[in-house]
Design a protein around this motif. Structure first.
Motif, mmCIF file in Angstrom:
data_model
loop_
_atom_site.group_PDB
_atom_site.id
_atom_site.type_symbol
_atom_site.label_atom_id
_atom_site.label_comp_id
_atom_site.label_asym_id
_atom_site.label_seq_id
_atom_site.Cartn_x
_atom_site.Cartn_y
_atom_site.Cartn_z
ATOM 1 N N ARG A 89 5.986 4.191 3.163
ATOM 2 C CA ARG A 89 6.098 5.054 4.341
ATOM 3 C C ARG A 89 5.296 4.453 5.509
ATOM 4 O O ARG A 89 5.732 4.462 6.658
ATOM 5 C CB ARG A 89 5.551 6.437 3.977
ATOM 6 N N GLN A 90 4.138 3.937 5.181
ATOM 7 C CA GLN A 90 3.285 3.293 6.184
ATOM 8 C C GLN A 90 4.024 2.101 6.807
ATOM 9 O O GLN A 90 4.017 1.902 8.020
ATOM 10 C CB GLN A 90 1.997 2.833 5.509
ATOM 11 N N CYS A 139 -4.401 8.079 0.310
ATOM 12 C CA CYS A 139 -4.231 7.899 1.757
ATOM 13 C C CYS A 139 -5.566 7.725 2.476
ATOM 14 O O CYS A 139 -5.607 7.648 3.705
ATOM 15 C CB CYS A 139 -3.518 9.116 2.347
ATOM 16 N N TYR A 151 -2.487 6.493 9.350
ATOM 17 C CA TYR A 151 -1.452 7.502 9.586
ATOM 18 C C TYR A 151 -1.813 8.856 8.976
ATOM 19 O O TYR A 151 -0.956 9.718 8.859
ATOM 20 C CB TYR A 151 -0.107 7.021 9.019
ATOM 21 N N CYS A 208 0.711 12.032 8.785
ATOM 22 C CA CYS A 208 1.306 12.473 7.525
ATOM 23 C C CYS A 208 0.750 13.799 7.041
ATOM 24 O O CYS A 208 1.443 14.580 6.407
ATOM 25 C CB CYS A 208 1.087 11.411 6.445
ATOM 26 N N ARG A 241 5.574 10.686 1.164
ATOM 27 C CA ARG A 241 4.150 10.378 1.240
ATOM 28 C C ARG A 241 3.605 9.976 -0.130
ATOM 29 O O ARG A 241 4.113 10.410 -1.163
ATOM 30 C CB ARG A 241 3.366 11.604 1.720
ATOM 31 N N LEU A 242 2.548 9.216 -0.097
ATOM 32 C CA LEU A 242 1.797 8.944 -1.318
ATOM 33 C C LEU A 242 1.014 10.204 -1.681
ATOM 34 O O LEU A 242 0.828 11.092 -0.845
ATOM 35 C CB LEU A 242 0.787 7.814 -1.088
ATOM 36 N N CYS A 258 -5.964 5.286 5.410
ATOM 37 C CA CYS A 258 -4.762 4.982 6.190
ATOM 38 C C CYS A 258 -4.860 5.541 7.610
ATOM 39 O O CYS A 258 -5.305 6.664 7.829
ATOM 40 C CB CYS A 258 -3.538 5.554 5.482
ATOM 41 N N HIS A 287 0.826 -1.208 0.000
ATOM 42 C CA HIS A 287 0.000 0.000 0.000
ATOM 43 C C HIS A 287 0.858 1.255 0.000
ATOM 44 O O HIS A 287 0.695 2.140 -0.838
ATOM 45 C CB HIS A 287 -0.940 0.009 1.211
ATOM 46 N N CYS A 288 1.797 1.333 0.945
ATOM 47 C CA CYS A 288 2.597 2.551 1.084
ATOM 48 C C CYS A 288 3.857 2.222 1.889
ATOM 49 O O CYS A 288 3.770 1.775 3.029
ATOM 50 C CB CYS A 288 1.772 3.613 1.799
#
Ligand code: SF4
Length: 171
Positions: free
Chosen positions: A26-27, A159, A164, A168, A153-154, A162, A23-24
């Motif tokens: 960063r996540q 997002c 987060y 973020c 970030r996406l 998410c 998915h991400c």
């Protein structure tokens, strides 16, 4: 639902790590470093209700770095999702569990993702191609987790669900 899967120690890759990888990144990094935002109320809670009420005879299997929903005879890995739409991350999670089981000496036959809300199942084959995919995902996750800082970030539109978001974007 393996949203409950163990987060694992740094360097250990569990099912949640694989899901976040897809998915991400960063996540994944934030999660691997122990950032735990407030649980996203409805989505998580709803998933847990589906999880708790849909299958009553299953047996969770604790692999340390991951918790598999259940495994049936012939070593078929089962994963339940409260989502209404199958996603590549779900199959990737199952492949990761197959890999972890195989490393423990289990002859794995394959996996199945269950979507009780839409009454669907998706079979996840386990063969040499799937093993390669699982190994590659695991290596990529480990690389992301080892990075010294979080990834970019996406785009904001990706997002939406998410947990987060606040972290973020300050929502
Ligand atoms: S809010 Fe967006 S950028 Fe931040 S971790 Fe989640 S998906 Fe990634």
């Amino acid at each position: 639902m393996s949203e409950r899967a163990a987060s694992g120690h740094q360097g250990q890759v569990g099912g949640v790590h694989i899901k976040y990888l897809l998915h991400c990144r960063r996540q994944l990094w934030l999660y691997s470093r122990g950032y735990r935002p407030e649980r996203r109320s409805e989505d998580v809670a709803f998933g847990e209700v589906v999880d708790a009420t849909t299958y009553t005879r299953r047996r969770d299997l604790d692999l340390g770095e991951a918790k598999v929903d259940w495994v049936t005879t012939g070593a078929v890995v089962h994963e339940t999702k409260s989502s209404r739409s199958p996603a590549p991350a779900h199959a990737a999670q199952v492949r990761h569990y197959c890999l972890l089981l195989e490393r423990r000496g289990v002859t794995v036959r394959g996996g199945t993702v269950h979507y009780p809300l839409i009454r669907r199942t998706v079979d996840v084959p386990w063969d040499s191609a799937a093993r390669s995919q699982a190994e590659q995902a695991e290596a990529e996750a480990a690389e992301v987790m080892a990075a010294p800082g979080p990834q970019a970030r996406l785009p904001r539109g990706e997002c939406r669900k998410c947990s987060y978001l606040d972290y973020c974007w300050g929502d």
